[in-house]
Design a protein around this motif. Structure first.
Motif, PDB file in Angstrom:
ATOM      1  N   LEU A 158      -4.028  -0.805   5.987  1.00 55.94           N
ATOM      2  CA  LEU A 158      -4.468   0.569   5.625  1.00 55.94           C
ATOM      3  C   LEU A 158      -4.172   1.631   6.617  1.00 55.94           C
TER       4      LEU A 158
ATOM      5  N   LEU B  94      -1.125   4.295   6.216  1.00 52.16           N
ATOM      6  CA  LEU B  94      -1.511   5.720   6.465  1.00 52.16           C
ATOM      7  C   LEU B  94      -0.473   6.818   6.992  1.00 52.16           C
TER       8      LEU B  94
ATOM      9  N   ILE C 116       1.042  -1.304  -0.050  1.00 47.62           N
ATOM     10  CA  ILE C 116      -0.213   0.247  -0.088  1.00 47.62           C
ATOM     11  C   ILE C 116       0.748   1.183   0.048  1.00 47.62           C
TER      12      ILE C 116
ATOM     13  N   SER D 212      -7.015  11.091   1.491  1.00 46.10           N
ATOM     14  CA  SER D 212      -6.535  10.028   1.949  1.00 46.10           C
ATOM     15  C   SER D 212      -7.069   9.213   2.938  1.00 46.10           C
TER      16      SER D 212
ATOM     17  N   ALA E 134      -9.275   5.780   2.128  1.00 44.75           N
ATOM     18  CA  ALA E 134      -8.864   4.500   3.080  1.00 44.75           C
ATOM     19  C   ALA E 134      -9.903   3.997   3.968  1.00 44.75           C
TER      20      ALA E 134
ATOM     21  N   VAL F 244       0.695   3.952  -3.005  1.00 47.53           N
ATOM     22  CA  VAL F 244       0.426   5.475  -2.893  1.00 47.53           C
ATOM     23  C   VAL F 244       1.474   6.354  -2.827  1.00 47.53           C
TER      24      VAL F 244
ATOM     25  N   TRP G   8      -5.367   4.863  -2.658  1.00 45.70           N
ATOM     26  CA  TRP G   8      -5.482   3.822  -1.571  1.00 45.70           C
ATOM     27  C   TRP G   8      -6.394   2.829  -1.899  1.00 45.70           C
TER      28      TRP G   8
END
Length: 487
Positions: A254, A258, A49, A84, A88, A53, A233
């Protein structure tokens, strides 16, 4: 609750039956076709991820050149909350609700029908391939100062081809290898910025962070740079069928990704703008390596260039994994010819990889700014369809089983989509006429592809089928709930 009678065969099913479909509950066992392939665990998924991203601060330099230090820093702090976080959260809810490789294509098909599901797949795949064409460009931008011959001409073209072939082969060898490679590349690409941070402490001047001139802001470049660096995402949803226990692993990955992404941008920008005199004209692709030389010497510049090379490798393999498995997922749902669903002996979508790699090579001639603007434009269209699908499924199926559910009601779901939708409208509005024309042409091609493929299916020129390993999909009324696969 039912399964098709034969677990390992594919059945020819009209693609139109996907409209209004609902999942059926098939128990705890994994589909037989995937048992021999190792699933992706949480740590590799976090870094996949991260690379889908971000991949680190490389490519964020243009935000300072476009708007100055203060707006660049604020952008990478505020923008995640506008874009975001909502993206997400929606990915976590919808990805656990529909844990298969079609990802967002299945979400949109479920809510809006097969036509719009196909358009979603076309636009998101194309935007992903355009995005992936950027990474060889960024890679060469970082190394051309050390190897000037790669700055242009045939050496640059050959370098792009060689890099694409090597990384494509890595994708072919398996998603588990790609995942753990992403972990190694991610750690390796961030370490030099931690070192640079310690070296820069005596040279930091906080007043440099507050520099802003609203009359000299290139808003188009600024917003496109932020948007490009903080989106995608939802790409991980196309890998959901390859994830170990996705209903738990996906939301957790996720969340940690982030945090890693925001830190990976903000900290290097904080150091770079605070420890060196401001020269906005110099803040463009590759400038972090020059900052490294100013703060630590040639050795640090070389280290950062190496980290940039690793980061671009990581972003390439992660994006290609998402793009190719998306095509596999679409084939498994009968949206593409059956041969797109064939797997290599490593469990990877061979045809999808070849198609995605070909697209990267064809699009690598575009400039950095053109690539960012073009993929942003197409990506925006896809995100609008995702937001509409998310809200519609919340309204029509409020009691559906959702292993991860955003703790807001229907009104809250609508309100959560308002800020990113406004941002989408702004990004679309500031696009140049050239980018608008190219992107709208691409959308039109998608409108023609879907009926074209339906005609091919009708004439039986190619075989289309829905995988028997997936749960049956049945027409749902507004009073029927969507049951999710238990993993």
């Amino acid at each position: 609750m039912k399964l098709r009678s034969t677990a390992n065969r594919r059945e020819s099913v009209p693609t139109g039956e996907l409209n209004g479909e609902a999942y059926v509950n098939i128990g705890e066992e994994a589909p037989p076709r995937l048992e021999k392939f190792k699933k992706v665990s949480v740590i590799p998924l976090i870094f996949l991820i991260f690379y889908e991203v971000s991949g680190g601060p490389f490519g964020a330099e243009d935000s300072v050149g476009a708007a100055g230090p203060l707006l660049a820093l604020l952008g990478f702090l505020v923008f995640p909350f506008i874009w975001s976080v909502p993206e997400a959260l929606i990915t976590a809810e919808m990805g656990t609700m529909f844990p298969e490789n079609g990802g967002y294509v299945v979400w949109v098909s479920s809510a809006l029908g097969p036509f719009w599901g196909f358009q979603q797949g076309w636009m998101k795949w194309l935007s992903g391939v355009i995005d992936n064409a950027l990474y060889p460009v960024l890679f060469l931008d970082y190394v051309k100062s050390a190897i000037p011959v790669l700055g242009g001409g045939w050496p640059r073209v050959l370098a792009v081809l060689a890099l694409t072939l090597v990384l494509t082969y890595m994708n072919y060898r398996g998603l588990t290898i790609v995942g753990w490679t992403a972990v190694f590349l991610g750690v390796s690409s961030l370490i030099p910025f931690v070192v640079m941070g310690f070296i820069a402490i005596p040279k930091l001047e906080p007043s440099r962070w507050l520099v802003v001139n609203l009359h000299k802001v290139d808003w188009r470049l600024y917003l496109n740079t932020l948007f490009w660096n903080l989106n995608y995402w939802d790409s991980v949803s196309t890998l959901a069928g390859e994830v170990d226990n996705p209903k738990r692993t996906l939301p957790k990955a996720l969340f940690y990704a982030l945090i890693l992404v925001v830190f990976g941008y903000f900290f290097p920008l904080l150091i770079g703008t605070g420890a060196t005199p401001l020269n906005r004209d110099m803040w463009s692709d590759g400038y972090f390596s020059d900052i490294g030389k100013m703060l630590g010497g040639v050795w640090l510049r070389t280290w950062i260039q190496g980290a940039a090379a690793l980061a671009n490798m990581g972003m390439f393999v992660a994006e290609m994994s998402s793009d190719s498995f998306q095509l596999l997922g679409m084939a498994e749902r009968g949206m593409l010819p059956e041969f797109f669903g064939n797997r290599s002996r490593y469990g990877t979508p061979l045809v999808g990889i070849l198609f995605s790699a070909s697209g990267v090579i064809l699009l690598s001639w575009l400039s950095f700014e053109e690539i960012v603007a073009a993929e942003n434009f197409l990506y925006c269209f896809g995100m609008i369809l995702e937001f509409i699908s998310f809200v519609k499924l919340r309204i029509q199926n409020p009691t559906a089983s959702r292993p991860f559910k955003i703790p807001v009601g229907t009104i809250g779901a609508i309100l959560m989509c308002v800020p990113p939708t406004i941002l989408i409208c702004v990004v679309l509005a500031i696009a140049s006429l050239k980018i608008m024309g190219i992107s709208l042409l691409a959308v039109l091609i998608g409108f023609l592809l879907h009926p074209g493929l339906k005609y091919v299916e009708k004439k039986r020129w190619m075989r289309f089928s829905i995988s028997a390993d997936l749960p049956d999909l049945y027409a749902a009324t507004n009073n029927e709930s969507i049951e999710t696969i238990r993993n």
